[in-house]
Design an enzyme around this catalytic site. Structure first.
Site, short mmCIF file in Angstrom:
data_model
loop_
_atom_site.label_atom_id
_atom_site.label_comp_id
_atom_site.label_asym_id
_atom_site.label_seq_id
_atom_site.Cartn_x
_atom_site.Cartn_y
_atom_site.Cartn_z
N ASP A 40 -5.75 3.71 0.87
CA ASP A 40 -5.88 4.07 2.28
C ASP A 40 -7.36 4.24 2.67
OD1 ASP A 40 -4.41 4.98 4.70
OD2 ASP A 40 -5.46 6.87 4.33
N GLU A 96 -7.11 -1.01 2.03
CA GLU A 96 -6.99 -1.04 3.49
C GLU A 96 -8.42 -1.14 4.02
OE1 GLU A 96 -5.61 1.35 7.48
OE2 GLU A 96 -6.35 2.44 5.76
C1 GLC Z 1 -4.73 4.64 7.37
C2 GLC Z 1 -3.23 4.65 7.46
C3 GLC Z 1 -2.84 5.36 8.71
C4 GLC Z 1 -3.36 6.78 8.65
C5 GLC Z 1 -4.85 6.79 8.39
C6 GLC Z 1 -5.33 8.15 7.99
O1 GLC Z 1 -5.31 3.92 8.39
O2 GLC Z 1 -2.75 3.34 7.41
O3 GLC Z 1 -1.45 5.36 8.92
O4 GLC Z 1 -3.10 7.46 9.84
O5 GLC Z 1 -5.19 5.94 7.33
O6 GLC Z 1 -4.86 8.44 6.71
#
Ligand code: GLC
Length: 528
Positions: free
Chosen positions: A201, A272
């Site tokens: 993440d 991500e």
């Molecule tokens: C990432 C996740 C999202 C979350 C954010 C904070 O972007 O995909 O859903 O709100 O991180 O953890």
């Protein structure tokens, strides 16, 4: 002996667990429900399942605010059920990936509770604290994801702490080596349990500018600084994408490879990587010594069109290092689904997009429900559950619209739950598994055929990519033994696949090699 990484040519299915299937009747999807649904995933030639966070959490951000990194959220199941899932999925040839949240914790995590207790506490330096400016205001102008100031005042200890997301999600201090050691242990814990890897993440966020410089506004162009327009009028150049993060991935990659060298399987690190430029995406692969897969946000943010897709795909291949594996995905739990964002609800366009992305070499990510052609929902404010985007806060898009529960049959609650669903289901009851399973021309059966063909062409391989055509209306490419032709227009176009047409988005029968008349928005796959 070098083994081909299993993710080459793999299909990664993204399960937003709370919305997938609820077996205990509390209205929230759970691990037991997923276990019960593995046949569905098997029918889609899925190689790995990525689960949204399964760890305990106060759920301010639905699991992305972790209060215990080595356990399972009681609402979702238990450690024993997760073990069972991993074993049962393996039995069907599928691996399980978990979501790892190293950028921040919950403010209810014992580390933060300790950190907040005093300036001298053992965990104080696990988080990012800073003194106010002389007038008492926050240390700089950074805004969080919701558009609010990103610094939260802590009266008891007289300092601000930093959060890129909600104040209940304090950011960890990755300049502290103790934090690295904690995550090494957490990752080992899950790898030892048979977890095949992590979706990481906020993979581009762990470090922030050490000098805490103010972010420029969207109107400014700073010499030598990549222009990164943010959604709240501010470029996020100093609170994301700092160069120091790459050393974390070099270290993690070494640890991953060491597991392989010790006779285990090399775990997958999938980031991500929320960046706007293909060159920044390539940075996360490094010299093929950092992340093995990095989500392609430049593609996700691209306009729908033959030429934009073609050029982003070209730039991606040109940017990533030799031997690195791209991942193609058009939807996730944070953004409008591809069926709405790109296809505007049009099933033909949805199938075309899936075909174009799924037949590319690399890994392919499928978000639950997209196999049914599910577009976004339109969930009324009163029923929305996401605090980050509630009611379209500060111009945000309500993420709940991409998180509607899965429909398994055509009943009112879609076989999702026997209780009260935590979010409303999409009103279109035809978007259900059983109904589409019985219809040979359904989107579900199309996606099954497509992904079976993908496995045949790309499974266990990283084929080369070659563009064949990219006009305003036609995009065609070749990879492995397949050629894809996609008609991005309302008109008929003739393609010359030369090879045998194995699949058409319109369900047309297999056709012999030669010229082929593409109907509006039709895409085909031809095999050598
Ligand atoms: C990432 C996740 C999202 C979350 C954010 C904070 O972007 O995909 O859903 O709100 O991180 O953890």
């Amino acid at each position: 002996m070098t083994l081909t990484p299993w993710w080459h040519g793999a299909v990664l299915y993204h399960v937003y667990l709370r919305s997938f299937r609820d077996l205990d009747g509390d209205g929230y999807g759970d691990i037991a429900g997923l276990i019960d649904s593995l046949d569905h995933l098997e029918s889609l030639s899925v190689d790995a399942i990525w689960l949204s966070p399964t760890t305990p959490s106060p759920d301010r951000d639905w699991g992305y605010d972790v209060s215990d990194y080595t356990n399972v959220h009681p609402q979702l199941g238990s450690l024993a059920q997760l073990d069972e899932l991993i074993a049962l999925a393996r039995g069907k040839g599928m691996r399980v990936l978990l979501d790892l949240v190293p950028n921040h914790t919950s403010d209810r995590h014992p580390w933060f509770i300790d950190a907040q207790s005093s300036r001298d506490s053992a965990h104080r330096d696990y988080y990012m604290w800073a003194d106010p400016r002389p007038d008492g205001s926050p240390p700089n102008n950074w805004l969080d994801d919701t558009g609010e100031p990103a610094w939260q005042w802590d009266g008891a200890t007289g300092q601000y702490y930093f959060h890129n997301f909600l104040p209940e999600q304090p950011e960890l201090n990755w300049r502290n080596p103790a934090v690295h050691r904690e995550f090494d242990k957490i990752m080992d814990f899950w790898f030892d349990k048979g977890v095949a890897g992590f979706r990481i993440d906020v993979a581009n966020g762990f470090y922030k500018d050490e000098a805490l410089r103010d972010n420029p506004s969207n109107d400014e162009r700073l010499p030598g600084v990549l222009y990164q327009p943010g959604k709240h009028g501010q470029q996020t150049v100093y609170n994301f994408n700092q160069p120091e993060v790459h050393q974390v991935y070099r270290d993690w990659r070494i640890r991953a490879e060491q597991r392989g060298a010790a006779g285990g399987e090399v775990p997958l690190l999938l980031g991500e990587t929320w960046v706007l430029h293909p060159s920044q995406l390539a940075d996360y692969y490094g010299n093929n010594d950092q992340l093995q897969l990095a989500f392609n946000f430049p593609l996700i943010f691209a306009d729908f069109g033959a030429q934009t897709f073609a050029s982003l795909i070209d730039e991606t291949f040109a940017g990533i290092p030799q031997g690195a594996c791209p991942i193609w995905a058009g939807s996730n739990h944070d953004l409008s689904r591809l069926g709405t964002r790109w296809a505007a609800g049009d099933i033909a366009k949805m199938r075309l997009i899936h075909t174009v992305l799924a037949m590319l070499p690399g890994a392919f990510g499928l978000y639950y429900g997209d196999e049914l052609g599910m577009p976004d929902s339109d969930i009324p404010v009163g029923l929305q559950r996401d605090p980050l985007t509630l009611g379209g806060k500060n111009g945000s898009w309500p993420r709940d619209n991409a998180r509607s529960p899965m429909r398994w049959d055509d009943s009112e609650l879609g076989g999702f739950t026997t209780g009260k669903p935590w979010l409303p289901l999409h009103p279109d009851r035809s978007l259900n598994v059983a109904g589409q399973d019985a219809d040979p021309f359904s989107t579900l059966n199309y996606i099954r055929s497509l992904l079976a063909l993908r496995r045949q062409v790309h499974g266990g391989r990283l084929n080369r990519y070659r563009q064949l055509a990219a006009t305003d209306t036609l995009f065609a490419y070749e990879s492995g033994d397949a050629r894809v032709y996609a008609n991005f227009s309302d008109g008929i176009q003739t393609a010359h696949p030369v090879w045998t047409v194995a699949l058409s988005t319109l369900g047309k029968p297999i056709a012999a090699a030669g010229a082929y008349e593409l109907q509006p928005w039709e895409a085909i796959v031809a095999l050598r």
